[in-house]
Design a protein around this motif. Structure first.
Motif, mmCIF file in Angstrom:
data_model
loop_
_atom_site.group_PDB
_atom_site.id
_atom_site.type_symbol
_atom_site.label_atom_id
_atom_site.label_comp_id
_atom_site.label_asym_id
_atom_site.label_seq_id
_atom_site.Cartn_x
_atom_site.Cartn_y
_atom_site.Cartn_z
ATOM 1 N N VAL A 12 30.256 13.464 24.353
ATOM 2 C CA VAL A 12 28.804 13.629 24.211
ATOM 3 C C VAL A 12 28.532 14.937 23.472
ATOM 4 N N ILE A 13 27.792 14.833 22.381
ATOM 5 C CA ILE A 13 27.505 16.032 21.582
ATOM 6 C C ILE A 13 26.016 16.088 21.259
ATOM 7 N N GLY A 14 25.432 17.259 21.423
ATOM 8 C CA GLY A 14 24.055 17.499 20.966
ATOM 9 C C GLY A 14 24.077 18.762 20.124
ATOM 10 N N LEU A 15 23.414 18.739 18.967
ATOM 11 C CA LEU A 15 23.483 19.904 18.075
ATOM 12 C C LEU A 15 22.147 20.624 17.987
ATOM 13 N N GLU A 16 22.240 21.946 17.900
ATOM 14 C CA GLU A 16 21.065 22.775 17.647
ATOM 15 C C GLU A 16 21.280 23.425 16.289
ATOM 16 N N VAL A 161 16.666 20.421 17.319
ATOM 17 C CA VAL A 161 17.487 20.108 18.493
ATOM 18 C C VAL A 161 17.676 18.603 18.578
ATOM 19 N N SER A 162 18.928 18.170 18.603
ATOM 20 C CA SER A 162 19.177 16.721 18.663
ATOM 21 C C SER A 162 19.315 16.270 20.114
ATOM 22 N N GLU A 163 19.119 14.986 20.319
ATOM 23 C CA GLU A 163 19.425 14.369 21.603
ATOM 24 C C GLU A 163 20.955 14.341 21.765
ATOM 25 N N PRO A 164 21.432 14.253 23.007
ATOM 26 C CA PRO A 164 22.895 14.206 23.191
ATOM 27 C C PRO A 164 23.453 12.815 22.899
ATOM 28 N N ASN A 203 26.802 21.565 21.283
ATOM 29 C CA ASN A 203 26.955 21.355 22.723
ATOM 30 C C ASN A 203 27.875 20.159 22.916
ATOM 31 N N VAL A 204 28.964 20.378 23.632
ATOM 32 C CA VAL A 204 29.985 19.341 23.756
ATOM 33 C C VAL A 204 30.320 19.118 25.223
ATOM 34 N N SER A 205 30.408 17.851 25.607
ATOM 35 C CA SER A 205 30.943 17.542 26.940
ATOM 36 C C SER A 205 31.723 16.235 26.846
ATOM 37 N N PHE A 214 26.699 12.753 32.554
ATOM 38 C CA PHE A 214 27.407 13.512 31.526
ATOM 39 C C PHE A 214 28.290 14.562 32.189
ATOM 40 N N GLY A 215 29.311 14.982 31.478
ATOM 41 C CA GLY A 215 30.164 16.062 31.970
ATOM 42 C C GLY A 215 29.485 17.412 31.761
ATOM 43 N N LYS A 217 28.566 20.675 30.017
ATOM 44 C CA LYS A 217 28.542 20.950 28.575
ATOM 45 C C LYS A 217 28.933 22.392 28.276
ATOM 46 N N LYS A 270 27.499 30.513 32.260
ATOM 47 C CA LYS A 270 26.103 30.251 32.610
ATOM 48 C C LYS A 270 25.571 31.306 33.598
HETATM 49 P P1 ADP Z 1 19.871 24.372 27.192
HETATM 50 O O1 ADP Z 1 18.717 24.496 28.089
HETATM 51 O O2 ADP Z 1 21.160 24.838 27.772
HETATM 52 O O3 ADP Z 1 19.623 24.883 25.814
HETATM 53 P P2 ADP Z 1 19.158 21.693 26.498
HETATM 54 O O4 ADP Z 1 18.945 20.631 27.534
HETATM 55 O O5 ADP Z 1 17.965 22.290 25.872
HETATM 56 O O6 ADP Z 1 20.122 22.796 27.085
HETATM 57 O O7 ADP Z 1 20.038 21.055 25.388
HETATM 58 C C1 ADP Z 1 20.508 21.764 24.325
HETATM 59 C C2 ADP Z 1 21.366 20.832 23.496
HETATM 60 O O8 ADP Z 1 22.457 20.363 24.266
HETATM 61 C C3 ADP Z 1 20.653 19.610 22.994
HETATM 62 O O9 ADP Z 1 21.019 19.377 21.652
HETATM 63 C C4 ADP Z 1 21.165 18.504 23.902
HETATM 64 O O10 ADP Z 1 21.197 17.266 23.211
HETATM 65 C C5 ADP Z 1 22.554 18.965 24.214
HETATM 66 N N1 ADP Z 1 23.074 18.507 25.496
HETATM 67 C C6 ADP Z 1 22.437 18.446 26.678
HETATM 68 N N2 ADP Z 1 23.269 18.016 27.637
HETATM 69 C C7 ADP Z 1 24.476 17.789 27.059
HETATM 70 C C8 ADP Z 1 25.752 17.361 27.528
HETATM 71 N N3 ADP Z 1 25.989 17.076 28.786
HETATM 72 N N4 ADP Z 1 26.750 17.282 26.619
HETATM 73 C C9 ADP Z 1 26.552 17.582 25.340
HETATM 74 N N5 ADP Z 1 25.391 17.999 24.855
HETATM 75 C C10 ADP Z 1 24.356 18.112 25.693
#
Ligand code: ADP
Ligand code: MG
Length: 485
Positions: A12-16, A161-164, A203-205, A214-215, A217, A270
């Protein structure tokens, strides 16, 4: 890593992604926004955060953020306010960044990417908000001290900010590539990752396939190329799977990518993370965007790479490969767009642009904007090919180089001057063939006795006597007919 073990896990990856806006001045002051200036020259009391100074919103930033939002199909917020994100760092003189917290300018929408399995995948955008960059701390110039350059302080950014929903390092690579292409088409950011005008946190999990949650991150920073985004994610995936397989529990942390070693290193966990104490920015007025403004920006939007890609594949009948290359940069696409106003041979135009023209640009290190030959002349050259007036070899080896030297000349004129026009006149070709037959009586006998492969020899002779001008397409059939009789 053992593919069977890896296959047990889902990634699972979400990018900022942060993109520096190509505005002339900074986000909240008249300081110049430029990369590479002498350190601490593009600053004023506002960038330096002196007490009593007030920010003033740069309207261009709003326009650029809306452009990007519209290009991604986002909803544009009407009522917005700015927020302070507080933290202490030497490159942040105010002690806070002005950003958007609760009311990002864009929400929803998506970036469409290509994937390995299927043709396309839609990567949902959670939000795009406007903020300002911090200054730059330089740790590697002075042996003892960290140097601070505040030229970057206050440079406008958008954060995307992308969705995960990204599932592999390759998808992440394609996603950032697509965003870079998009901001360059829109001309809102130069997309230069080496200079940091486009930056990406990943963001990687990982989790066992079928798991309900999800695992944990991990956020990875400091990748200065798209390739390194991919490398960092790939390393992280394997590190995390190995840790889980070894029975370790992963902690939510921020890690930094070391490009030389190809590994990620823990920066902070964290527990040690900042509490930014967001609150509404009292020095900037709320921002109201109305439909009229949005419509005006919409009207100025350029054609987008994906629209052009669809047009080229669906309407012009080009392959996906060709369409990808033609839409890779806006300038190439614009040249092609102009070219096809002069010719209806879309494939021929694509071939010439991706062949002779691109090789010339690559060899000379020239951008298409400075390519000397006008699209109209290239279309004329395509017409000569289509009408069989010149062979493709002659077009690329004789006429094209001559056109480069004399771009004001017409391809036809050049072909005449170089005496390379193909002859497809039946009578004159028959004359050439007769000459070949008369000169080679023994080969003619052998042909007539069954050695049909000699036709290649006769075509070669034909090119010789016609000095390469007999149109091979028209000649081949005539040659066989005359040899048979
Ligand atoms: P934070 O509050 O730590 O910044 P957010 O919920 O705002 O976390 O998410 C930041 C980024 O992390 C987003 O791009 C989201 O898609 C991604 N993200 C959220 N949860 C996970 C996860 N379990 N694994 C990978 N990416 C995630
Ligand atoms: Mg975050």
């Amino acid at each position: 890593m053992n593919p069977e073990i890896r296959d047990k896990y889902e990634v699972v990856i979400g990018l900022e992604v942060h993109a520096q806006m190509l505005t002339k001045t900074k986000a909240y002051s008249n300081d110049i926004n430029e990369f590479g200036a002498i350190p601490n020259t593009n600053i004023s009391v506002v960038s330096l955060g002196h007490p009593g100074t007030l920010p003033r919103m740069n309207k261009k930033t709003i326009e650029y953020a809306i452009k990007l939002g519209l290009a991604c199909g986002c909803d544009i917020a009407r009522d917005q306010y700015f927020a302070r994100k507080n933290y202490f760092y030497p490159d942040l003189p105010k002690g806070y960044q002005i950003t958007q917290d609760k009311t990002p300018i864009c929400t929803g929408g998506a970036v469409i990417i290509k994937t390995e399995e299927g043709p396309e995948k839609s990567i949902g955008i959670t939000r795009i908000h406007m903020e300002e960059d911090a200054g730059k701390s330089i740790h590697d110039v002075d042996v003892f001290d960290t140097l601070v350059d505040l030229n970057r302080a206050g440079v406008p950014l958008v954060e995307i900010v992308s969705e995960p929903v990204i599932r592999s390092s390759q998808e992440a690579y394609n996603y950032v590539t697509e965003i870079r292409k998009l901001v360059r088409y829109l001309e809102i950011c130069d997309g230069n990752m080496e200079e940091g005008s486009l930056r990406c946190d990943a963001n990687v999990s990982v989790n066992l396939k079928g798991a309900k949650e999800f695992g944990t991150k991990v956020e990875v920073k400091n990748m200065n190329s798209i390739r390194n985004v991919q490398r960092a994610i790939e390393f992280e995936i394997i590190r995390q799977i190995e840790a889980i397989e070894n029975g370790e529990t992963l902690t939510q942390e921020t890690r930094s990518f070391d490009a030389l070693k190809g590994i990620t290193i823990s920066m902070r966990t964290k527990e040690a993370a900042n509490d930014y104490r967001y609150f509404p920015e009292p020095d900037l007025q709320p921002l109201f965007v109305d439909q009229k403004q949005i419509d005006a920006i919409k009207a100025e939007m350029p054609a987008l790479p994906r629209d052009l890609f669809l047009k080229y594949t669906k309407e012009l009948g080009l392959s996906e490969y060709d369409a990808t290359i033609l839409t890779d940069t806006k300038a190439i696409a614009l040249y092609y767009e102009e070219l096809i106003t002069f010719t209806k041979n879309f494939k021929g135009a694509a071939n010439l642009l991706m062949g002779d023209i691109k090789s010339y640009l690559n060899q000379q290190g020239v951008e298409i904007e400075n390519f000397p030959i006008k699209a109209e002349k290239i279309a004329q050259l395509i017409a000569l090919l289509d009408e069989n007036k010149v062979s493709s070899t002659v077009a690329s080896q004789k006429i094209f180089p001559e056109l480069l030297k004399n771009p004001e000349k017409n391809p036809l004129q050049i072909a005449e001057e170089l005496n390379v026009l193909q002859d497809s006149n039946e009578d004159s070709i028959k004359g050439y063939i007769q000459e070949v037959i008369d000169k080679n009586p023994s080969e003619v006998d052998r042909y007539r006795n069954g050695e049909k492969q000699l036709v290649g020899f006769f075509m070669g002779q034909l090119m010789k006597v016609s000095q390469g001008k007999a149109d091979p397409k028209a000649s081949n059939q005539l040659m066989r007919e005359m040899l048979e009789n």
